[in-house]
Scaffold this motif. Sequence first.
Motif, PDB file in Angstrom:
ATOM      1  N   SER A   1       2.944  10.236  -7.348  1.00 48.86           N
ATOM      2  CA  SER A   1       3.781  10.607  -8.478  1.00 48.86           C
ATOM      3  C   SER A   1       2.931  10.843  -9.724  1.00 48.86           C
ATOM      4  O   SER A   1       3.126  11.821 -10.453  1.00 48.86           O
ATOM      5  CB  SER A   1       4.814   9.509  -8.737  1.00 48.86           C
ATOM      6  OG  SER A   1       5.528   9.768  -9.920  1.00 48.86           O
ATOM      7  N   GLU A   2       1.988   9.946  -9.969  1.00 46.82           N
ATOM      8  CA  GLU A   2       1.139  10.101 -11.147  1.00 46.82           C
ATOM      9  C   GLU A   2       0.184  11.283 -11.018  1.00 46.82           C
ATOM     10  O   GLU A   2      -0.130  11.946 -12.015  1.00 46.82           O
ATOM     11  CB  GLU A   2       0.360   8.791 -11.391  1.00 46.82           C
ATOM     12  CG  GLU A   2       1.267   7.674 -11.849  1.00 46.82           C
ATOM     13  CD  GLU A   2       0.545   6.357 -12.085  1.00 46.82           C
ATOM     14  OE1 GLU A   2      -0.697   6.305 -11.893  1.00 46.82           O
ATOM     15  OE2 GLU A   2       1.198   5.380 -12.466  1.00 46.82           O
ATOM     16  N   MET A   3      -0.289  11.556  -9.828  1.00 45.90           N
ATOM     17  CA  MET A   3      -1.215  12.665  -9.625  1.00 45.90           C
ATOM     18  C   MET A   3      -0.497  14.026  -9.656  1.00 45.90           C
ATOM     19  O   MET A   3      -1.143  15.054  -9.845  1.00 45.90           O
ATOM     20  CB  MET A   3      -1.961  12.503  -8.291  1.00 45.90           C
ATOM     21  CG  MET A   3      -2.857  11.284  -8.237  1.00 45.90           C
ATOM     22  SD  MET A   3      -4.139  11.270  -9.500  1.00 45.90           S
ATOM     23  CE  MET A   3      -5.217  12.530  -8.884  1.00 45.90           C
ATOM     24  N   SER A   4       0.807  14.025  -9.483  1.00 50.55           N
ATOM     25  CA  SER A   4       1.538  15.295  -9.507  1.00 50.55           C
ATOM     26  C   SER A   4       1.485  15.935 -10.894  1.00 50.55           C
ATOM     27  O   SER A   4       1.792  17.109 -11.043  1.00 50.55           O
ATOM     28  CB  SER A   4       2.990  15.082  -9.077  1.00 50.55           C
ATOM     29  OG  SER A   4       3.701  14.330 -10.040  1.00 50.55           O
ATOM     30  N   PHE A   5       1.075  15.174 -11.884  1.00 49.73           N
ATOM     31  CA  PHE A   5       0.893  15.691 -13.245  1.00 49.73           C
ATOM     32  C   PHE A   5      -0.147  16.811 -13.254  1.00 49.73           C
ATOM     33  O   PHE A   5      -0.035  17.782 -13.983  1.00 49.73           O
ATOM     34  CB  PHE A   5       0.503  14.548 -14.190  1.00 49.73           C
ATOM     35  CG  PHE A   5       0.113  15.005 -15.546  1.00 49.73           C
ATOM     36  CD1 PHE A   5       1.080  15.346 -16.489  1.00 49.73           C
ATOM     37  CD2 PHE A   5      -1.232  15.103 -15.908  1.00 49.73           C
ATOM     38  CE1 PHE A   5       0.705  15.761 -17.759  1.00 49.73           C
ATOM     39  CE2 PHE A   5      -1.600  15.522 -17.179  1.00 49.73           C
ATOM     40  CZ  PHE A   5      -0.636  15.855 -18.099  1.00 49.73           C
TER      41      PHE A   5
ATOM     42  N   LEU B   1       0.825  -1.206   0.000  1.00 48.95           N
ATOM     43  CA  LEU B   1       0.000   0.000   0.000  1.00 48.95           C
ATOM     44  C   LEU B   1       0.858   1.255   0.000  1.00 48.95           C
ATOM     45  O   LEU B   1       0.536   2.239  -0.699  1.00 48.95           O
ATOM     46  CB  LEU B   1      -0.937   0.001   1.212  1.00 48.95           C
ATOM     47  CG  LEU B   1      -2.135  -0.936   1.116  1.00 48.95           C
ATOM     48  CD1 LEU B   1      -2.868  -0.982   2.447  1.00 48.95           C
ATOM     49  CD2 LEU B   1      -3.074  -0.512   0.003  1.00 48.95           C
ATOM     50  N   ALA B   2       1.932   1.242   0.748  1.00 51.10           N
ATOM     51  CA  ALA B   2       2.839   2.397   0.766  1.00 51.10           C
ATOM     52  C   ALA B   2       3.450   2.615  -0.615  1.00 51.10           C
ATOM     53  O   ALA B   2       3.545   3.749  -1.101  1.00 51.10           O
ATOM     54  CB  ALA B   2       3.933   2.198   1.813  1.00 51.10           C
ATOM     55  N   ARG B   3       3.832   1.525  -1.282  1.00 51.78           N
ATOM     56  CA  ARG B   3       4.409   1.626  -2.618  1.00 51.78           C
ATOM     57  C   ARG B   3       3.382   2.197  -3.599  1.00 51.78           C
ATOM     58  O   ARG B   3       3.688   3.087  -4.399  1.00 51.78           O
ATOM     59  CB  ARG B   3       4.883   0.242  -3.090  1.00 51.78           C
ATOM     60  CG  ARG B   3       5.595   0.262  -4.453  1.00 51.78           C
ATOM     61  CD  ARG B   3       5.841  -1.132  -4.987  1.00 51.78           C
ATOM     62  NE  ARG B   3       4.628  -1.817  -5.400  1.00 51.78           N
ATOM     63  CZ  ARG B   3       3.958  -1.571  -6.532  1.00 51.78           C
ATOM     64  NH1 ARG B   3       4.375  -0.632  -7.363  1.00 51.78           N
ATOM     65  NH2 ARG B   3       2.868  -2.242  -6.829  1.00 51.78           N
TER      66      ARG B   3
END
Length: 66
Positions: free
Chosen positions: A59-63, A50-52
């Motif tokens: 990271s993907e949402m930082s887009f 879950l942490a991974r």
Amino acid sequence: MSDINDLIATSSQEQLSVTEDIARSTNETLMLVHDNAQAVEDSKQASEELARLAVLQKSEMSFFKI
């Protein structure tokens, strides 16, 4: 004399029965401890996964910028 022998035999049987009950309970406790240790390890692995996934999602949402 026979009464004493009968008493000793009965006492020995009772002691054997109690010893067997203790051994059975000890084995059941050991199995429960083993099962619990496995459940803890499974929970640890799930938490790590879950942490991974949370890091990946972040990271993907930082887009997207607000």
